[in-house]
Design a protein around this motif. Structure first.
Motif, short mmCIF file in Angstrom:
data_model
loop_
_atom_site.label_atom_id
_atom_site.label_comp_id
_atom_site.label_asym_id
_atom_site.label_seq_id
_atom_site.Cartn_x
_atom_site.Cartn_y
_atom_site.Cartn_z
N MET A 1 14.79 -6.20 10.39
CA MET A 1 13.36 -6.48 10.43
C MET A 1 12.65 -5.49 9.49
SD MET A 1 10.67 -6.61 13.62
CE MET A 1 11.44 -8.04 14.30
N LYS A 2 11.91 -6.04 8.55
CA LYS A 2 11.18 -5.22 7.57
C LYS A 2 9.73 -5.03 8.01
CE LYS A 2 14.36 -5.55 4.16
NZ LYS A 2 15.10 -4.43 3.69
N LYS A 3 9.14 -3.95 7.52
CA LYS A 3 7.71 -3.70 7.72
C LYS A 3 7.04 -3.96 6.37
CE LYS A 3 8.44 -0.25 11.29
NZ LYS A 3 8.32 1.18 11.61
N ILE A 4 6.06 -4.87 6.38
CA ILE A 4 5.45 -5.30 5.13
C ILE A 4 3.94 -5.06 5.19
CG2 ILE A 4 5.20 -7.21 3.50
CD1 ILE A 4 7.56 -8.59 5.11
N LEU A 5 3.44 -4.22 4.30
CA LEU A 5 2.00 -4.03 4.16
C LEU A 5 1.45 -5.24 3.42
CD1 LEU A 5 -0.11 -1.57 4.57
CD2 LEU A 5 -0.01 -1.47 2.08
N VAL A 6 0.41 -5.87 3.96
CA VAL A 6 -0.12 -7.09 3.35
C VAL A 6 -1.64 -7.02 3.21
CG1 VAL A 6 1.77 -8.49 4.29
CG2 VAL A 6 -0.38 -8.36 5.55
N SER A 7 -2.15 -7.68 2.17
CA SER A 7 -3.60 -7.81 2.04
C SER A 7 -4.11 -8.63 3.21
CB SER A 7 -3.95 -8.51 0.73
OG SER A 7 -3.69 -7.70 -0.38
N ALA A 8 -5.11 -8.09 3.90
CA ALA A 8 -5.64 -8.74 5.10
C ALA A 8 -6.19 -10.14 4.81
CB ALA A 8 -6.71 -7.87 5.74
N CYS A 9 -6.70 -10.37 3.61
CA CYS A 9 -7.23 -11.71 3.28
C CYS A 9 -6.12 -12.74 3.26
CB CYS A 9 -8.00 -11.68 1.96
SG CYS A 9 -7.02 -11.20 0.53
N LEU A 10 -4.91 -12.34 2.83
CA LEU A 10 -3.77 -13.26 2.84
C LEU A 10 -3.30 -13.55 4.26
CD1 LEU A 10 -1.67 -11.75 -0.10
CD2 LEU A 10 -3.14 -13.79 -0.17
N PHE A 11 -3.55 -12.61 5.14
CA PHE A 11 -3.20 -12.71 6.56
C PHE A 11 -4.17 -13.64 7.30
CE2 PHE A 11 -3.00 -10.83 10.90
CZ PHE A 11 -1.63 -10.89 11.11
N ALA A 86 2.70 5.86 6.82
CA ALA A 86 2.77 6.12 8.27
C ALA A 86 3.60 5.06 8.99
CB ALA A 86 1.36 6.18 8.86
N ASN A 87 3.57 3.84 8.47
CA ASN A 87 4.31 2.74 9.10
C ASN A 87 5.69 2.52 8.49
OD1 ASN A 87 2.52 1.18 11.18
ND2 ASN A 87 1.15 1.80 9.52
N GLY A 88 6.03 3.29 7.48
CA GLY A 88 7.33 3.12 6.83
C GLY A 88 7.49 1.75 6.21
N ALA A 89 6.45 1.29 5.51
CA ALA A 89 6.50 -0.05 4.90
C ALA A 89 7.67 -0.16 3.94
CB ALA A 89 5.19 -0.34 4.18
N ASP A 90 8.40 -1.26 4.05
CA ASP A 90 9.53 -1.52 3.16
C ASP A 90 9.05 -2.07 1.82
OD1 ASP A 90 12.00 -0.98 4.83
OD2 ASP A 90 10.85 -2.28 6.16
N TYR A 91 7.99 -2.85 1.85
CA TYR A 91 7.36 -3.33 0.63
C TYR A 91 5.98 -3.86 0.96
CZ TYR A 91 8.99 -8.12 1.83
OH TYR A 91 9.25 -9.32 2.45
N CYS A 92 5.26 -4.29 -0.08
CA CYS A 92 3.87 -4.71 0.06
C CYS A 92 3.67 -6.07 -0.59
CB CYS A 92 2.94 -3.71 -0.63
SG CYS A 92 3.27 -1.98 -0.19
N VAL A 93 2.85 -6.92 0.03
CA VAL A 93 2.45 -8.19 -0.56
C VAL A 93 0.93 -8.19 -0.62
CG1 VAL A 93 2.49 -10.71 -0.44
CG2 VAL A 93 4.47 -9.39 0.38
N LEU A 94 0.40 -8.11 -1.86
CA LEU A 94 -1.03 -7.95 -2.05
C LEU A 94 -1.63 -9.13 -2.82
CD1 LEU A 94 -1.05 -4.16 -3.07
CD2 LEU A 94 -1.25 -5.16 -0.78
N LYS A 95 -2.95 -9.24 -2.76
CA LYS A 95 -3.68 -10.36 -3.36
C LYS A 95 -3.67 -10.27 -4.88
CE LYS A 95 -6.24 -13.98 -3.61
NZ LYS A 95 -5.42 -14.64 -4.63
N ALA A 96 -3.16 -11.30 -5.52
CA ALA A 96 -3.08 -11.36 -6.98
C ALA A 96 -4.47 -11.27 -7.61
CB ALA A 96 -2.41 -12.66 -7.41
N ASN A 97 -4.52 -10.66 -8.79
CA ASN A 97 -5.70 -10.58 -9.67
C ASN A 97 -6.80 -9.65 -9.19
OD1 ASN A 97 -4.48 -12.61 -11.30
ND2 ASN A 97 -5.32 -14.17 -9.94
N SER A 98 -6.74 -9.17 -7.97
CA SER A 98 -7.79 -8.35 -7.39
C SER A 98 -7.91 -6.99 -8.09
CB SER A 98 -7.47 -8.14 -5.90
OG SER A 98 -8.12 -7.02 -5.37
N PRO A 99 -9.14 -6.46 -8.21
CA PRO A 99 -9.30 -5.12 -8.78
C PRO A 99 -8.73 -4.04 -7.86
CG PRO A 99 -11.39 -5.89 -7.90
CD PRO A 99 -10.43 -7.05 -7.81
#
Length: 139
Positions: A1-11, A86-99
């Motif tokens: 099980m991975k920990k993934i930091l994500v853009s809240a808007c995608l969530f 702090a959460n030991g994120a394995d990777y991140c999925v963020l919103k494309a094109n955003s500043p």
């Protein structure tokens, strides 16, 4: 099980500049077997929702009203990095094109919809800290 930091808007959180979201079903599907950690760097930095759209102009982030919001974006990006660590994120999925969250390609600072090579401030800071950063387009 991975920990993934994500853009809240995608969530699905209504935190984008115009008060909506960009819910991504592929991202939500990752939550079945992983832990998703949603963050909105702009809100973490103290910006309201809704807010004026902003784009990266050199080392600054400027709203379409001409306001320099670099300080708020920087504060939010630093907090997002702290949350990832702090959460030991394995990777991140963020919103494309955003500043803030874009990776590889961001809006060009002219508010005309044009794009250029570059990273949003949060993506840049996460990459500098060694995190793997993807956008929803990579899913």
């Amino acid at each position: 099980m991975k920990k993934i930091l994500v853009s809240a808007c995608l969530f699905g959180n209504d935190c984008r500049y115009k008060g909506d979201n960009c819910l991504n079903e592929k991202l939500l599907a990752l939550g079945k077997d992983n832990i998703l950690i949603p963050v909105c760097p702009e809100q973490l930095g103290g910006l309201p929702t809704p807010r004026h759209p902003a784009e990266r102009v050199g080392d600054k982030i400027i709203s379409d009203a001409g306001t320099d919001v670099t300080e708020e974006y920087t504060r939010g990006a630093k907090l997002a990095v702290e949350i990832a660590k702090a959460n030991g994120a394995d990777y991140c999925v963020l919103k494309a094109n955003s500043p803030s969250c874009g990776k590889g390609v961001i809006y060009d600072g002219t508010f005309t919809g044009g794009k250029r090579e570059g990273n949003g401030l949060t993506a840049e800071m996460l990459l500098n800290e060694g995190f793997v950063v993807l956008t929803e387009n990579d899913l």
